[in-house]
Structure formats: C-alpha cells, structure tokens
Design an enzyme around this catalytic site. Sequence first.
Site, mmCIF file in Angstrom:
data_model
loop_
_atom_site.group_PDB
_atom_site.id
_atom_site.type_symbol
_atom_site.label_atom_id
_atom_site.label_comp_id
_atom_site.label_asym_id
_atom_site.label_seq_id
_atom_site.Cartn_x
_atom_site.Cartn_y
_atom_site.Cartn_z
ATOM 1 N N GLY A 31 41.950 31.164 16.999
ATOM 2 C CA GLY A 31 40.376 30.959 16.340
ATOM 3 C C GLY A 31 40.360 30.507 17.550
ATOM 4 O O GLY A 31 39.921 30.681 18.801
ATOM 5 N N ASP A 33 39.210 27.390 18.595
ATOM 6 C CA ASP A 33 40.345 26.460 18.673
ATOM 7 C C ASP A 33 40.882 26.543 20.086
ATOM 8 O O ASP A 33 40.636 26.203 21.812
ATOM 9 C CB ASP A 33 41.204 25.705 18.299
ATOM 10 C CG ASP A 33 42.772 24.569 18.653
ATOM 11 O OD1 ASP A 33 41.125 23.641 19.042
ATOM 12 O OD2 ASP A 33 42.760 23.709 18.158
ATOM 13 N N THR A 121 37.382 27.848 7.756
ATOM 14 C CA THR A 121 37.278 29.071 6.708
ATOM 15 C C THR A 121 37.749 30.157 7.949
ATOM 16 O O THR A 121 37.855 31.471 6.873
ATOM 17 C CB THR A 121 35.970 29.901 6.782
ATOM 18 O OG1 THR A 121 35.397 29.157 8.074
ATOM 19 C CG2 THR A 121 35.023 28.511 6.368
#
Length: 170
Positions: A31, A33, A121
């Site tokens: 994601g 990160d 999310t």
Amino acid sequence: MKIDIIQGDITHEKTDAIVNAANPALAGGGGVDGAIHRAAGYDLYEECRQIVHKTGECKPGFAVLTKGYNLLCRYIIHAVGPVWRGGNNGEEEILLNCYRNILALAIETGIKSIAIPNISTGIYGFPKKKAANIVGTYFKNPAEEQPSVEYIRFVCFDEENYLLYKNEFA
Ligand code: ADP
C-alpha cells in the site's frame, strides 16, 4: 486551517510533511507504506530501523517523525493505524488518536502543511465511511490543539474515499 481533498498519489506531494500509514515495525510493506519507502529510498529504511532499535515498535494510535529523503517533503510522519477487528477493540479511538498524534507532532516540529492518506482503510480493513466520519469530525473542530498547522491536504488514492471525504467536508 485550510483543508483540501484531492485524489492522487501522496508520494508526489510537496507539503512540509506527508503522513505514512505505517506498521508497528516501521518496516515498509504494501500500500501507501511501500510506495513511500520506494520513493524515499534506502535511507528511510535505515532511519526507521534505528528508531525501532532505540525506542521499540510504534504502537497503534501513535506516530513518529523521519526525514523525507528523496521525497519532495521535508518530513514523513509515520502513523500506525488500527487493524479492524470488528469494531469492538477500540479501533475508532485508536484511529482518532492517530490523527491527534499526527497534529501534535506537526505542531511540535513547526510543520505548517501536511498531506494525509486514508489511514487504515486499505490492508488494515477499517470501514471507509466510518473512517471518513472520524477524520471529518476531528478536523472540522480540532479543539484544544490550537493548530499552528495552516494547511491539510487529504490525499485519497481511491475514488470511494475521495467521494466520502468530499461529502464529509462539504
Ligand atoms: P493500512 O494498512 O493503514 O490500511 P494501506 O496502505 O493498505 O494502509 O491503505 C491506506 C490507504 O492508502 C488506502 O485507502 C489506500 O487506497 C491508500 N493508498 C495506497 N497507495 C497510496 C498512495 N501511493 N498514495 C496515497 N494513498 C495510497
């Protein structure tokens, strides 16, 4: 405090700081990160490794500061969101604490502008509508913090979050 909502990739932002949705080990991953670590470069992994070595893992709801390295921002605020486990495990309070601690760290550091993604999310599974509501309720009235932060840019990656935020801050 001026607020904008955009749809895009947070690694392109030029605000003083961008926020990373990190994991407790600050080890990078998938994601946002992974995208931030790839764009910032190896020195970010090294600084994160040293922080964890010195102070231990970053608990959910908390945030730590690093430099921005190859990114256009000066700083990265790594905030660890809650993993959604059905909602009866303090997830909402932990998510709110993330945003409180992001703002606190920004104020402490003299950061005036921040780009923030939709923490928890993605892989962590926090329901998007509920998360958008927590963010909206907090940032429309950050109360006691008396923010010296002048500008917040919510950078939504997916259209669903973008529309939820637009609606929340309308
Ligand atoms: P978490 O583990 O906190 O859920 P994720 O990175 O899986 O973290 O997802 C958090 C949010 O970040 C999701 O809404 C996802 O769509 C979004 N995201 C993924 N990549 C990027 C990016 N490059 N820029 C901004 N947001 C991103």
